[in-house]
Design a protein around this motif. Sequence first.
Motif, PDB file in Angstrom:
ATOM      1  N   GLU A  14      40.898  47.533  35.550  1.00  0.00           N
ATOM      2  CA  GLU A  14      40.135  46.504  34.848  1.00  0.00           C
ATOM      3  C   GLU A  14      39.354  47.160  33.724  1.00  0.00           C
ATOM      4  OE1 GLU A  14      38.580  42.785  37.530  1.00  0.00           O
ATOM      5  OE2 GLU A  14      37.342  44.551  37.443  1.00  0.00           O
ATOM      6  N   TYR A  16      36.313  46.037  30.887  1.00  0.00           N
ATOM      7  CA  TYR A  16      35.395  45.008  30.405  1.00  0.00           C
ATOM      8  C   TYR A  16      35.471  44.967  28.885  1.00  0.00           C
ATOM      9  CZ  TYR A  16      31.224  42.192  29.860  1.00  0.00           C
ATOM     10  OH  TYR A  16      30.352  41.191  29.533  1.00  0.00           O
ATOM     11  N   ILE A  22      37.535  40.122  30.616  1.00  0.00           N
ATOM     12  CA  ILE A  22      38.053  41.331  31.254  1.00  0.00           C
ATOM     13  C   ILE A  22      39.548  41.428  30.990  1.00  0.00           C
ATOM     14  CG2 ILE A  22      38.455  42.466  33.475  1.00  0.00           C
ATOM     15  CD1 ILE A  22      35.972  40.980  34.520  1.00  0.00           C
ATOM     16  N   ARG A  24      42.780  42.856  32.475  1.00  0.00           N
ATOM     17  CA  ARG A  24      43.173  43.261  33.820  1.00  0.00           C
ATOM     18  C   ARG A  24      44.645  43.642  33.825  1.00  0.00           C
ATOM     19  NH1 ARG A  24      41.178  39.190  38.283  1.00  0.00           N
ATOM     20  NH2 ARG A  24      39.226  40.251  37.946  1.00  0.00           N
ATOM     21  N   LYS A  26      47.542  44.476  36.408  1.00  0.00           N
ATOM     22  CA  LYS A  26      47.913  44.343  37.817  1.00  0.00           C
ATOM     23  C   LYS A  26      49.370  44.759  37.923  1.00  0.00           C
ATOM     24  CE  LYS A  26      47.699  40.861  41.461  1.00  0.00           C
ATOM     25  NZ  LYS A  26      47.339  39.465  41.745  1.00  0.00           N
ATOM     26  N   GLU A  35      35.183  36.230  33.140  1.00  0.00           N
ATOM     27  CA  GLU A  35      34.456  36.614  34.352  1.00  0.00           C
ATOM     28  C   GLU A  35      33.765  35.399  34.958  1.00  0.00           C
ATOM     29  OE1 GLU A  35      31.991  40.591  35.405  1.00  0.00           O
ATOM     30  OE2 GLU A  35      31.370  39.506  33.629  1.00  0.00           O
ATOM     31  N   LYS A  38      29.334  34.830  40.664  1.00  0.00           N
ATOM     32  CA  LYS A  38      29.514  35.227  42.058  1.00  0.00           C
ATOM     33  C   LYS A  38      29.686  33.994  42.943  1.00  0.00           C
ATOM     34  CE  LYS A  38      27.379  38.470  45.214  1.00  0.00           C
ATOM     35  NZ  LYS A  38      26.195  39.256  45.482  1.00  0.00           N
ATOM     36  N   LYS A 126      41.876  46.072  43.166  1.00  0.00           N
ATOM     37  CA  LYS A 126      40.485  46.462  43.396  1.00  0.00           C
ATOM     38  C   LYS A 126      39.524  45.279  43.305  1.00  0.00           C
ATOM     39  CE  LYS A 126      40.674  51.189  41.704  1.00  0.00           C
ATOM     40  NZ  LYS A 126      40.170  52.115  40.698  1.00  0.00           N
ATOM     41  N   TRP A 127      39.695  44.423  42.291  1.00  0.00           N
ATOM     42  CA  TRP A 127      38.759  43.338  42.052  1.00  0.00           C
ATOM     43  C   TRP A 127      38.849  42.233  43.109  1.00  0.00           C
ATOM     44  CZ3 TRP A 127      42.631  44.800  38.718  1.00  0.00           C
ATOM     45  CH2 TRP A 127      43.755  43.980  38.679  1.00  0.00           C
ATOM     46  N   GLU A 128      39.896  42.217  43.923  1.00  0.00           N
ATOM     47  CA  GLU A 128      40.009  41.210  44.975  1.00  0.00           C
ATOM     48  C   GLU A 128      39.562  41.734  46.342  1.00  0.00           C
ATOM     49  OE1 GLU A 128      43.870  39.413  45.060  1.00  0.00           O
ATOM     50  OE2 GLU A 128      43.793  38.906  42.934  1.00  0.00           O
ATOM     51  N   ASP A 130      36.722  43.000  47.476  1.00  0.00           N
ATOM     52  CA  ASP A 130      35.409  42.551  47.957  1.00  0.00           C
ATOM     53  C   ASP A 130      35.418  41.076  48.363  1.00  0.00           C
ATOM     54  OD1 ASP A 130      34.229  45.001  47.743  1.00  0.00           O
ATOM     55  OD2 ASP A 130      33.302  44.610  45.801  1.00  0.00           O
ATOM     56  N   LYS A 131      36.457  40.348  47.986  1.00  0.00           N
ATOM     57  CA  LYS A 131      36.555  38.934  48.339  1.00  0.00           C
ATOM     58  C   LYS A 131      37.188  38.720  49.704  1.00  0.00           C
ATOM     59  CE  LYS A 131      36.930  37.477  43.546  1.00  0.00           C
ATOM     60  NZ  LYS A 131      37.758  36.800  42.557  1.00  0.00           N
TER      61      LYS A 131
END
Length: 185
Positions: A14, A16, A22, A24, A26, A35, A38, A126-128, A130-131
């Motif tokens: 990713e 910024y 962003i 990205r 993948k 973005e 939260k 990586k960005w998914e 924490d979800k």
Amino acid sequence: YNKKGELNTGGSKEFYLGNGKILRKKYDKLEVIVEKKKEVDEEKVMLKLNIPVKWYDYEIILTDNITGIEKIGKTEEGNITLLRFAEEFDEHKIFVRKKLEGDTILLNNLGHRKLKKILIDQKIPKWERDKIPVFEMEYKKNNRNISRILGIGDIKFSKYIKKEEVKNKSENNEMLLIIGRKNGR
């Protein structure tokens, strides 16, 4: 990009770009996204009996009756995971939280594995990561506080919990953890 000017298809990154945008990468795709704010307010949520908890695309409920599955919102039956506890624990609390650095889970026949490694093996960007909810149980044993990771979303489960098919909705009195996921991977 590699030296030949081709997009490197390994992993994900990713960057910024500013103004809430962003870039990205993948695996073999590039995309620009805006973005989002939260989606989950708390870093760690305690599960209370028969009260559903929303965690990004997941809906989770701790219940003592399989009919608690009906409290999970608009989730297709194929995206529901039913988990039973492998043993009884006195005075335990179950929490939903995000993955932390160094987290490990004790898997049947495989021993301890790092959550990060499991998520990489599942090709989750990586960005998914924490979800995806991490289920943690805290309990007392011999006057000591013990913390164990029970599972990672609907991906992997520890030896303390076992996955079962959603069968008939007859009455039962076992403690169940039900995970519903709205969007497929």
